[in-house]
Design a protein around this motif. Structure first.
Motif, PDB file in Angstrom:
ATOM      1  N   TYR A 120      -3.088   1.588   4.661  1.00 39.16           N
ATOM      2  CA  TYR A 120      -1.907   1.465   3.793  1.00 39.16           C
ATOM      3  C   TYR A 120      -2.177   2.065   2.407  1.00 39.16           C
ATOM      4  O   TYR A 120      -3.290   1.961   1.890  1.00 39.16           O
ATOM      5  CB  TYR A 120      -1.533  -0.010   3.594  1.00 39.16           C
ATOM      6  CG  TYR A 120      -0.819  -0.667   4.760  1.00 39.16           C
ATOM      7  CD1 TYR A 120      -0.842  -0.117   6.032  1.00 39.16           C
ATOM      8  CD2 TYR A 120      -0.125  -1.861   4.583  1.00 39.16           C
ATOM      9  CE1 TYR A 120      -0.202  -0.730   7.090  1.00 39.16           C
ATOM     10  CE2 TYR A 120       0.521  -2.488   5.637  1.00 39.16           C
ATOM     11  CZ  TYR A 120       0.473  -1.921   6.893  1.00 39.16           C
ATOM     12  OH  TYR A 120       1.107  -2.534   7.943  1.00 39.16           O
ATOM     13  N   LEU A 179       8.710  -2.127   5.644  1.00 35.09           N
ATOM     14  CA  LEU A 179       7.455  -1.751   6.311  1.00 35.09           C
ATOM     15  C   LEU A 179       7.631  -1.565   7.819  1.00 35.09           C
ATOM     16  O   LEU A 179       6.645  -1.408   8.539  1.00 35.09           O
ATOM     17  CB  LEU A 179       6.381  -2.819   6.063  1.00 35.09           C
ATOM     18  CG  LEU A 179       5.557  -2.702   4.779  1.00 35.09           C
ATOM     19  CD1 LEU A 179       4.573  -3.855   4.672  1.00 35.09           C
ATOM     20  CD2 LEU A 179       4.802  -1.384   4.694  1.00 35.09           C
ATOM     21  N   MET A 234       2.276   0.319  -0.259  1.00 34.58           N
ATOM     22  CA  MET A 234       2.523  -0.425   0.987  1.00 34.58           C
ATOM     23  C   MET A 234       1.839  -1.781   0.955  1.00 34.58           C
ATOM     24  O   MET A 234       2.369  -2.780   1.455  1.00 34.58           O
ATOM     25  CB  MET A 234       2.023   0.388   2.188  1.00 34.58           C
ATOM     26  CG  MET A 234       2.918   1.584   2.510  1.00 34.58           C
ATOM     27  SD  MET A 234       2.132   2.674   3.695  1.00 34.58           S
ATOM     28  CE  MET A 234       2.258   1.702   5.169  1.00 34.58           C
ATOM     29  N   ARG A 235       0.669  -1.810   0.336  1.00 38.42           N
ATOM     30  CA  ARG A 235      -0.026  -3.099   0.208  1.00 38.42           C
ATOM     31  C   ARG A 235       0.802  -4.041  -0.666  1.00 38.42           C
ATOM     32  O   ARG A 235       0.880  -5.246  -0.397  1.00 38.42           O
ATOM     33  CB  ARG A 235      -1.417  -2.904  -0.411  1.00 38.42           C
ATOM     34  CG  ARG A 235      -2.387  -2.184   0.483  1.00 38.42           C
ATOM     35  CD  ARG A 235      -3.670  -1.893  -0.269  1.00 38.42           C
ATOM     36  NE  ARG A 235      -4.483  -3.093  -0.374  1.00 38.42           N
ATOM     37  CZ  ARG A 235      -5.445  -3.418   0.480  1.00 38.42           C
ATOM     38  NH1 ARG A 235      -5.740  -2.610   1.481  1.00 38.42           N
ATOM     39  NH2 ARG A 235      -6.129  -4.513   0.347  1.00 38.42           N
ATOM     40  N   ARG A 279       5.321   0.415  10.426  1.00 39.18           N
ATOM     41  CA  ARG A 279       3.917   0.477  10.010  1.00 39.18           C
ATOM     42  C   ARG A 279       3.218  -0.874  10.142  1.00 39.18           C
ATOM     43  O   ARG A 279       2.041  -0.996   9.816  1.00 39.18           O
ATOM     44  CB  ARG A 279       3.813   0.948   8.538  1.00 39.18           C
ATOM     45  CG  ARG A 279       4.144   2.398   8.309  1.00 39.18           C
ATOM     46  CD  ARG A 279       3.272   3.363   9.121  1.00 39.18           C
ATOM     47  NE  ARG A 279       1.838   3.114   8.998  1.00 39.18           N
ATOM     48  CZ  ARG A 279       1.082   3.607   8.027  1.00 39.18           C
ATOM     49  NH1 ARG A 279       1.610   4.396   7.126  1.00 39.18           N
ATOM     50  NH2 ARG A 279      -0.220   3.332   7.987  1.00 39.18           N
TER      51      ARG A 279
END
Lengths: 304, 279
Positions: free
Chosen positions: A131, A120, A135-136, A123
């Protein structure tokens, strides 16, 4: 033992969510917890994390009784849930700081390392609301890794992920086990993922454990024989009459009697002039095993 | 660690847009009150009242007087609503959003978690009340001079008139007691929030409790039992403007409110300790 449940029961009012559950997860294993919706998987995990209080029985994590020494038991435990929930209006990094401080002070260097590990970097300063689902999921893994856990608990981690996301999650779990040597408890509906990742599984059905064992044993168990012939019905009748098979399943497979072989079956069919286009032993998949198990357990559950 | 956790709770609280929307609503309400005072009959009636009693309006229609006028509707309506909204959210919203499950997978005791959350709420309540006091005074000062303070009469009392210095001190004291009020209201909603219910339900229950208190308090039969009503003690912020100031009475009310807050917290903590947190 990283997790040990002894004769645990959980009731919600009159409803029994988990009944007489005994479960042991040894250090270093990827352990799969399977079961239908409402089977009691999440309740069992809730009890392991001290979020749900057992009605009866003993729950130990990392050697400590969760109901009595919850804070010590969870010192080196990370958890990832079905839909990772964060403070969406804050940045990923701020979320990590907030969550990690509930365990122990975490250095910025450690946060940077973990953010890097889950991919990550770059970001982490963005608000979580920007997100993607994947990504979460990575952020959820990052928060679980921050306290340098020995045990990771995944509760339905693949839910809501697309096929790429599921594959990524599978690779990440394998990496966590391989590179960090973590013990992993994986509760999932995705039988294919469990089959690829886990070394051992337990199956819950209506709150009761109906199976616990090695994945390798399940695969090696006597399986079904796929029989390809234009006259399947006649072939099945003949093989059953000769005591080669116990019966047929799903219109294209037969189950051999103990001690009988596919070669014998093929010979009898050829001698009876029934064309055999193919006959081979199919390795039992976890899905076959699970569905048979649940089917077999259903009448008992209905009786209860 | 404790302070780091408290700081994080404050981040959560003050990181939300809604927090500032609430503050904005208060400032807007203050501005409306100020304009109403200035451009309706309100000001002229107050001038008449002062003149009828032999006082010069110019001496008492001041920033302090108007700031207090601006605060009234907020204390009676907006503050209970907003503070109980925040208090009702503190635990129940985290359960609803699923973040509490993430927190409770960590080795923090439930009591400690509630304590840092409640303390963050206390800080929030204090910041809200003090900011409103400062903003009200600042707004009023834009349009009105820094002269004496007039305070509308209270039951069994006449109106109050104070020189500016004394008025300012009393204004500051009244805000300190208002902080106690806000903490009590927040604790009440926080208590309900600890049980298994939606955030809105916690807010509504807290407001209903207050409403029932107000209604019963004003039934003549209960006139002798005022001390049993929390809403009676919530009026203590205004008692500082009585002359002479009834400090024992104010202290009794402040202690009652603090005890009520502690009781609400403990009841909430007990309920939270035994409940199951599920997705």
């Amino acid at each position: 033992m990283m997790i040990s449940l002894q004769q645990v029961q959980k009731k919600f009012g009159a409803q029994i969510a988990v009944d007489d559950l005994t479960l042991v997860v040894p250090r270093g294993e990827i352990f799969g917890l399977l079961g239908h919706n409402g089977a009691g998987k999440s309740t069992a995990i809730g009890m392991m994390l001290g979020q749900v209080w057992p009605t009866r029985g003993e729950v130990k994590v990392c050697g400590f009784d969760v109901t009595i020494q919850r804070t010590r038991a969870l010192q080196q435990v990370g958890a990832i849930f079905e839909t990772p929930a964060f403070y969406d209006y804050l940045s990923g990094r701020r979320n990590l700081e907030i969550l990690s401080h509930y365990t122990a002070p975490t250095s910025p260097e450690r946060i940077r390392q973990v953010v890097d590990w889950v991919g990550l970097t770059g970001r982490e300063q963005s608000a979580v609301k920007t997100y993607s689902h994947g990504m979460r999921a990575r952020l959820a893994i990052a928060q679980a890794l921050l306290p340098a856990p020995e045990l990771l608990i995944f509760d339905e981690p693949g839910s809501g992920l697309d096929p790429e996301g599921i594959a990524e999650m599978r690779q990440t779990i394998a990496r966590l086990h391989r590179e960090l040597g973590l013990t992993i408890l994986l509760s999932s509906h995705l039988l294919g993922e469990v089959e690829q990742l886990c070394t051992r599984i337990a199956v819950l059905n209506h709150g009761r454990k109906v199976f616990e064992g090695q994945i390798a044993d399940i695969k090696a168990a006597r399986g079904r024989v796929l029989l390809k012939t234009p006259d399947f019905g006649t072939a099945v009748a003949l093989l059953r009459e000769r005591g080669i098979i116990t019966g047929a399943v799903d219109g294209k497979s037969v189950v051999l009697h103990e001690g009988r072989t596919t070669a014998e079956a093929a010979r009898i069919l050829v001698e009876a002039n029934i064309p055999v286009e193919g006959i081979w032993l199919r390795e039992q998949t976890l899905e076959d095993f699970y569905l048979d198990l649940v089917k077999a357990a259903a009448p008992a559950a209905d009786r209860n | 660690m404790f302070f780091a956790q408290l700081k994080n709770e404050l981040w959560k609280l003050f990181g939300k847009k809604r927090t500032y929307i609430g503050f904005g609503a208060f400032v807007l309400a203050q501005a409306v009150m100020l304009l109403m005072f200035k451009y309706t009959h309100w000001q002229s009636r107050l001038e008449q009242l002062l003149a009828q009693n032999g006082y010069l309006a110019a001496d008492y229609i001041s920033a302090l007087t108007v700031a207090l006028v601006m605060l009234w509707p907020q204390i009676a309506l907006l503050m209970p609503l907003y503070v109980t909204l925040v208090g009702g959210d503190m635990v129940a919203k985290e359960v609803e959003d699923g973040t509490l499950r993430m927190i409770l997978s960590r080795p923090i005791s439930r009591l400690r978690l509630l304590l840092v959350k409640w303390l963050a709420g206390v800080v929030f309540a204090a910041v809200l009340v003090l900011a409103l006091g400062v903003i009200a005074l600042g707004f009023a000062r834009l349009y009105f001079p820094w002269t004496g303070m007039f305070v509308f009469p209270q039951p069994n009392s006449t109106f109050g008139l104070f020189p500016p210095d004394q008025g300012l001190v009393l204004y500051i004291f009244s805000h300190l007691f208002m902080v106690v009020n806000a903490v009590t209201l927040l604790s009440l909603a926080f208590m309900f929030s600890c049980f298994n219910m939606k955030p809105a339900a916690a807010t509504i229950l807290a407001l209903s409790f207050l409403f029932v208190n107000v209604v019963i308090q004003h039934i003549p039969f209960f006139e002798e039992y005022q001390n049993w009503f929390i809403t009676h003690h919530l009026e203590c912020w205004y008692w500082v403007f009585q002359q002479p100031v009834q400090w024992p009475q104010i202290l009794q009310s402040v202690l009652t409110l603090l005890a009520a807050s502690a009781t609400a917290f403990l009841i909430g903590a007990m309920g939270f300790q035994v409940r199951d947190i599920k997705s």
